[in-house]
Design a protein around this motif. Structure first.
Motif, PDB file in Angstrom:
ATOM      1  N   ASN A   1      20.522   7.884 -85.197  1.00 31.21           N
ATOM      2  CA  ASN A   1      19.751   8.756 -84.323  1.00 31.21           C
ATOM      3  C   ASN A   1      20.582  10.018 -84.145  1.00 31.21           C
ATOM      4  O   ASN A   1      21.680   9.971 -83.622  1.00 31.21           O
ATOM      5  CB  ASN A   1      19.526   8.043 -82.988  1.00 31.21           C
ATOM      6  N   THR A   2      20.045  11.119 -84.650  1.00 31.96           N
ATOM      7  CA  THR A   2      20.811  12.363 -84.635  1.00 31.96           C
ATOM      8  C   THR A   2      20.202  13.335 -83.632  1.00 31.96           C
ATOM      9  O   THR A   2      18.978  13.405 -83.480  1.00 31.96           O
ATOM     10  CB  THR A   2      20.788  13.004 -86.028  1.00 31.96           C
ATOM     11  N   TYR A   3      21.064  14.064 -82.941  1.00 35.45           N
ATOM     12  CA  TYR A   3      20.568  15.101 -82.037  1.00 35.45           C
ATOM     13  C   TYR A   3      21.210  16.425 -82.429  1.00 35.45           C
ATOM     14  O   TYR A   3      22.257  16.443 -83.082  1.00 35.45           O
ATOM     15  CB  TYR A   3      20.892  14.770 -80.577  1.00 35.45           C
ATOM     16  N   VAL A   4      20.566  17.510 -82.037  1.00 37.63           N
ATOM     17  CA  VAL A   4      21.196  18.817 -82.225  1.00 37.63           C
ATOM     18  C   VAL A   4      21.159  19.567 -80.901  1.00 37.63           C
ATOM     19  O   VAL A   4      20.261  19.368 -80.089  1.00 37.63           O
ATOM     20  CB  VAL A   4      20.489  19.691 -83.300  1.00 37.63           C
ATOM     21  N   VAL A   5      22.186  20.367 -80.685  1.00 29.42           N
ATOM     22  CA  VAL A   5      22.161  21.291 -79.554  1.00 29.42           C
ATOM     23  C   VAL A   5      21.917  22.669 -80.161  1.00 29.42           C
ATOM     24  O   VAL A   5      22.651  23.095 -81.044  1.00 29.42           O
ATOM     25  CB  VAL A   5      23.491  21.239 -78.777  1.00 29.42           C
ATOM     26  N   TRP A   6      20.861  23.301 -79.726  1.00 27.75           N
ATOM     27  CA  TRP A   6      20.473  24.547 -80.379  1.00 27.75           C
ATOM     28  C   TRP A   6      20.120  25.614 -79.354  1.00 27.75           C
ATOM     29  O   TRP A   6      19.891  25.323 -78.180  1.00 27.75           O
ATOM     30  CB  TRP A   6      19.277  24.308 -81.293  1.00 27.75           C
ATOM     31  N   LYS A   7      20.085  26.846 -79.815  1.00 27.22           N
ATOM     32  CA  LYS A   7      19.609  27.918 -78.947  1.00 27.22           C
ATOM     33  C   LYS A   7      18.985  29.021 -79.798  1.00 27.22           C
ATOM     34  O   LYS A   7      19.209  29.093 -81.016  1.00 27.22           O
ATOM     35  CB  LYS A   7      20.747  28.459 -78.095  1.00 27.22           C
ATOM     36  N   ILE A   8      18.206  29.852 -79.161  1.00 25.98           N
ATOM     37  CA  ILE A   8      17.588  30.966 -79.874  1.00 25.98           C
ATOM     38  C   ILE A   8      18.621  32.078 -79.956  1.00 25.98           C
ATOM     39  O   ILE A   8      19.040  32.625 -78.940  1.00 25.98           O
ATOM     40  CB  ILE A   8      16.327  31.460 -79.140  1.00 25.98           C
ATOM     41  N   ALA A   9      19.062  32.374 -81.165  1.00 21.36           N
ATOM     42  CA  ALA A   9      20.122  33.365 -81.320  1.00 21.36           C
ATOM     43  C   ALA A   9      19.545  34.729 -81.684  1.00 21.36           C
ATOM     44  O   ALA A   9      20.050  35.760 -81.246  1.00 21.36           O
ATOM     45  CB  ALA A   9      21.099  32.908 -82.392  1.00 21.36           C
ATOM     46  N   GLU A  10      18.468  34.723 -82.506  1.00 16.77           N
ATOM     47  CA  GLU A  10      17.881  35.996 -82.920  1.00 16.77           C
ATOM     48  C   GLU A  10      16.411  36.003 -82.521  1.00 16.77           C
ATOM     49  O   GLU A  10      15.569  35.428 -83.213  1.00 16.77           O
ATOM     50  CB  GLU A  10      18.037  36.148 -84.440  1.00 16.77           C
ATOM     51  N   PRO A  11      16.096  36.692 -81.426  1.00 21.96           N
ATOM     52  CA  PRO A  11      14.723  36.648 -80.909  1.00 21.96           C
ATOM     53  C   PRO A  11      13.687  37.157 -81.916  1.00 21.96           C
ATOM     54  O   PRO A  11      12.591  36.598 -82.005  1.00 21.96           O
ATOM     55  CB  PRO A  11      14.765  37.539 -79.680  1.00 21.96           C
ATOM     56  N   LEU A  12      14.060  38.153 -82.685  1.00 22.06           N
ATOM     57  CA  LEU A  12      13.086  38.740 -83.618  1.00 22.06           C
ATOM     58  C   LEU A  12      12.651  37.725 -84.660  1.00 22.06           C
ATOM     59  O   LEU A  12      11.476  37.462 -84.867  1.00 22.06           O
ATOM     60  CB  LEU A  12      13.710  39.966 -84.300  1.00 22.06           C
ATOM     61  N   ARG A  13      13.668  37.097 -85.281  1.00 25.14           N
ATOM     62  CA  ARG A  13      13.375  36.120 -86.303  1.00 25.14           C
ATOM     63  C   ARG A  13      12.619  34.934 -85.705  1.00 25.14           C
ATOM     64  O   ARG A  13      11.685  34.403 -86.294  1.00 25.14           O
ATOM     65  CB  ARG A  13      14.691  35.656 -86.922  1.00 25.14           C
TER      66      ARG A  13
END
Lengths: 433, 306
Positions: B88-100
């Motif tokens: 069971n894999t998780y990722v911690v992510w965030k929006i880095a480039e709003p345009l893309r």
């Protein structure tokens, strides 16, 4: 804003009223103008009060267990240490220019990680007797049963293992205690859903529920990653503290890496067990280990008792001293002097023998020396005297005496003595006692 | 005077209302994208106060820039060497480039469904490159768990960033499991291992207990022997001293031997003795009659002649 609009309406009305006063000069108009002037003053006071109230709304208290950040136009205000406000009363420019975010930094929150435990139904949890529990399944369902994998013993000598990839299964429950350590990092990086804050609650109130998911995932990862490095015995018995510290360290590293601003205060393993499927084998192993400890401790007791009986408390030391080459005679004699038990008894007996034998010899020598002058004068008489004294004593001491008349022929005489004497006849000396 | 104050006040209010129309804040936790007639024209990733054209011309789209966690479902995959495992894999992510992000994804909900595919791809690909004994090994130095996670991160990070403007902060495996069938085998092995250990424990315990006992016995024997040697020495000293006294007896050996014999005789017949004596021996001869003193002189002469 609506209030401000309302105020400006009042002002407009007041001004137009003032214009009419200018046109008319009669008394009624004068009193009207007076009344308008008063109401204008009242309006002014209201305006001032409103402005003051607006500015006063910028006063905010930061609780003793909190720290606060101030956002000016959305950006954290200040530089360096000024960025974080400590407990106390603070003034910030009211919304929308500035905004205060209070973060409970001293609050420690406990989070239970139960994802490594086997599935328990409510009946299992609440049922008091084992009968009420669901029967143990032969296998573990990867979807519903939680567990962690531990490595095998390295020197197990297992013939079936060739790759070294043998492993054990363990169930465990954890508790993570955390707090917010860096309010700025936490606020900037850790997601807290501001749109779903229920009425009457603020940012601080919803932090716990928002970070639980993140922490559960990372803590689970730390447990999985740490536990593969230990054997089931390490986790169950031998290295619990080390395992726990490993998990805590990993968890903290991962939280630091993502700049969460969260600090792990402590990690505890609240429960642990080997799989129920192998319970009997583990119980047997524990019993065996207890039994063998018992056997060893019994042997030690025997050793202590035996040595003590043989030579007293000094036995071990004396034994070592006897084996050692470079121990001086004085030291050895000192140890011998502390001897007790059976060995001491033998030495005591030897001492008694020594005394006795010397004393006897001395007594004999004295006796001889005493009778010597008399003997030299009349040897036969002295010898006879001694001889008959002795014979007398001997015959007096004898239990039974037979005096037999020899036959004329002097040969082939048979004497029959009943030899099985009554064993009750005790020696004279004992009877006297 | 009054009218100036009022005018200023009105201007102030109008200005504030105007500012609301032509400016906006980007909070520390956000990034923003300004669109002009629907077309993205400006990307803002720093917090602060920004200006824009009024509403119909330019619009502001804000994106949360904080980390979010997303986990894929529990999935079965195979390691190198075809060992099935369940992770069971998780990722911690965030929006880095709003345009893309705005162009390729749009909402957080969409982002999650797009991440799902990437995670399972990365997971299968990376785990497929590693043997099972790199996950768990009886030799801890062969465990490559952290490295595998790093590889997963390296695999997914650039792809997701290029495609969606999403930055993956970390990837982790939060569950490592095996199939139900395999768990049965593991239990059998655990039982066997435990039983073997049980036997070893018993054997070791017995061996140690026996060793302690035999050690003790031999120690005892050695100690007693040493004590016996010491006792013998003491007895010997006594005998030696006694011998010095006996030396004095050498002056009259015949008498000394006689005395010794008498003493021995007495000692031997001390207890439980039955003595048979001929009636014509001394002094029982007296029982038969008066001694003849004249004859006795003759007897003495006979003895002397012998």
């Amino acid at each position: 804003m609506a209030q401000q609009n309302y105020n400006s309406d009042d002002q407009i009305r007041a001004r137009s009223a003032g214009g009419r006063v200018h046109d008319d000069h009669d008394a009624a108009a004068k009193s009207l103008s007076e009344a308008l002037r008063v109401s204008f003053v009242i309006l002014k006071i209201i305006m001032i009060v409103l402005v003051v109230a607006f500015l006063a709304s910028g006063f905010r208290t930061v609780g003793s267990d909190e720290q606060a950040l101030v956002l000016r136009f959305g950006k954290i205000r200040g530089v360096g240490e000024e960025r974080v406000l400590g407990p106390g009363l603070h003034w910030v420019f009211p919304y929308p220019v500035e905004e205060i975010i209070r973060i409970p930094v001293a609050k420690k929150v406990n989070l239970a990680i139960n994802s490594f435990w086997y599935r328990e139904t409510m009946r299992d949890v609440l049922g008091e007797s084992p009968k009420e529990r669901a029967p143990v399944t032969e296998t573990l369902d990867p979807v519903t049963d939680g567990y962690s994998i531990t490595r095998s013993q390295m020197d197990s000598g297992d013939v079936t293992s060739t790759s070294g990839s043998d492993y054990n299964i363990i169930h465990c429950k954890w508790q993570v205690t955390y707090k917010i350590d860096d309010p700025e990092l936490f606020f900037r990086n850790t997601y807290v859903d501001l749109e779903k804050i229920p009425a009457g609650q603020n940012y601080a109130d919803v932090i716990t529920q928002n970070v639980t998911g993140l922490l559960e995932d990372i803590a689970g990862n730390a447990v999985v990653t740490a536990l593969v490095n230990y054997t089931i015995d390490d986790v169950m018995f031998e290295q619990v503290a080390r395992v726990t510290e490993h998990v805590r360290k990993l968890l903290q590293e991962k939280l630091d890496k993502i700049e969460s601003g969260i600090k792990v205060v402590s990690v505890q393993m609240t429960d642990k067990t080997w799989p129920r499927q192998v319970d009997a084998a583990f119980q047997a192993a524990i019993k065996a280990s207890q039994d063998s400890q018992k056997a060893i401790s019994q042997a030690r007791t025997y050793a202590e008792k035996t040595l003590n009986e043989a030579a007293g408390p000094v036995a071990e030391k004396l034994f070592t001293a006897l084996q050692e080459q470079n121990i001086s005679q004085e030291q050895r004699d000192l140890l011998w002097s502390e001897l007790a038990g059976a060995a001491q008894k033998r030495i005591d007996e030897a001492r008694a023998y020594q005394t006795e034998v010397v004393e006897t010899a001395k007594a004999n020598a004295d006796y001889l020396r005493q009778i010597l002058p008399e003997y030299r004068k009349r040897p036969e008489l002295v010898v006879k005297q001694i001889y008959w004294d002795a014979i007398q004593r001997i015959l007096n001491n004898a239990d039974e005496k037979f005096i037999i008349q020899p036959t004329e022929h002097g040969k082939n005489v048979q004497i029959r003595v009943l030899a099985n004497r009554d064993p009750k006849i005790k020696p004279k000396s004992e009877k006297e006692k | 005077m009054k009218s100036i104050a009022i005018t200023v006040f009105i201007i102030l209010i109008v200005a504030v209302m105007g500012l609301y129309l032509i400016s906006f804040q980007v909070r520390q936790t956000e990034s923003a994208l300004v669109t002009t007639f629907g077309k993205p024209t400006r990307e803002i990733t720093r917090p602060g106060w920004y200006f824009k054209r009024p509403a119909p011309i330019q619009r502001v789209h804000k994106f949360d820039s904080r980390m979010m966690v997303f986990e894929a479902d529990l999935g079965e995959t195979t390691t190198k060497g075809a060992v099935p495992i369940i992770v069971n894999t998780y990722v911690v992510w965030k929006i880095a480039e709003p345009l893309r992000f705005f162009n390729a994804v749009g909402t957080i909900k969409d982002a999650k469904s797009k991440l799902y595919g990437y995670i399972s791809d990365t997971q299968n690909r990376t785990i497929g490159r590693h043997a099972f004994d790199e996950f768990v090994n009886s030799d801890p130095s062969k465990i490559r768990f952290p490295k595998i996670e790093e590889e997963m991160l390296a695999d997914i990070q650039p792809a997701v960033r290029d495609a969606y403007g999403i930055e993956i902060k970390t990837v982790g495996i939060k569950q490592l499991k095996i199939s139900a069938d395999v768990s049965k085998n593991v239990f059998e092995r655990m039982k066997a291992e435990r039983n073997r250990r049980t036997e070893a424990t018993i054997a070791q315990g017995n061996a140690e207990a026996t060793k302690i006992k035999t050690d003790t016995d031999s120690k005892t024997r050695i100690l007693l022997a040493a004590a016996e040697a010491r006792a013998k020495a003491i007895r010997g000293q006594g005998d030696a001293k006694a011998a010095e006294y006996y030396k004095m007896l050498e002056e009259e050996p015949k008498l000394a031997i006689f005395l010794r014999n008498i003493e021995a005789l007495e000692e031997m017949l001390k207890e439980r003795a039955t003595i048979v004596i001929p009636a014509d021996s001394e002094p029982f001869k007296l029982l038969k009659g008066m001694p003849d003193f004249g004859a006795s002189v003759q007897t003495r002469e006979e003895a002397a002649s012998k």
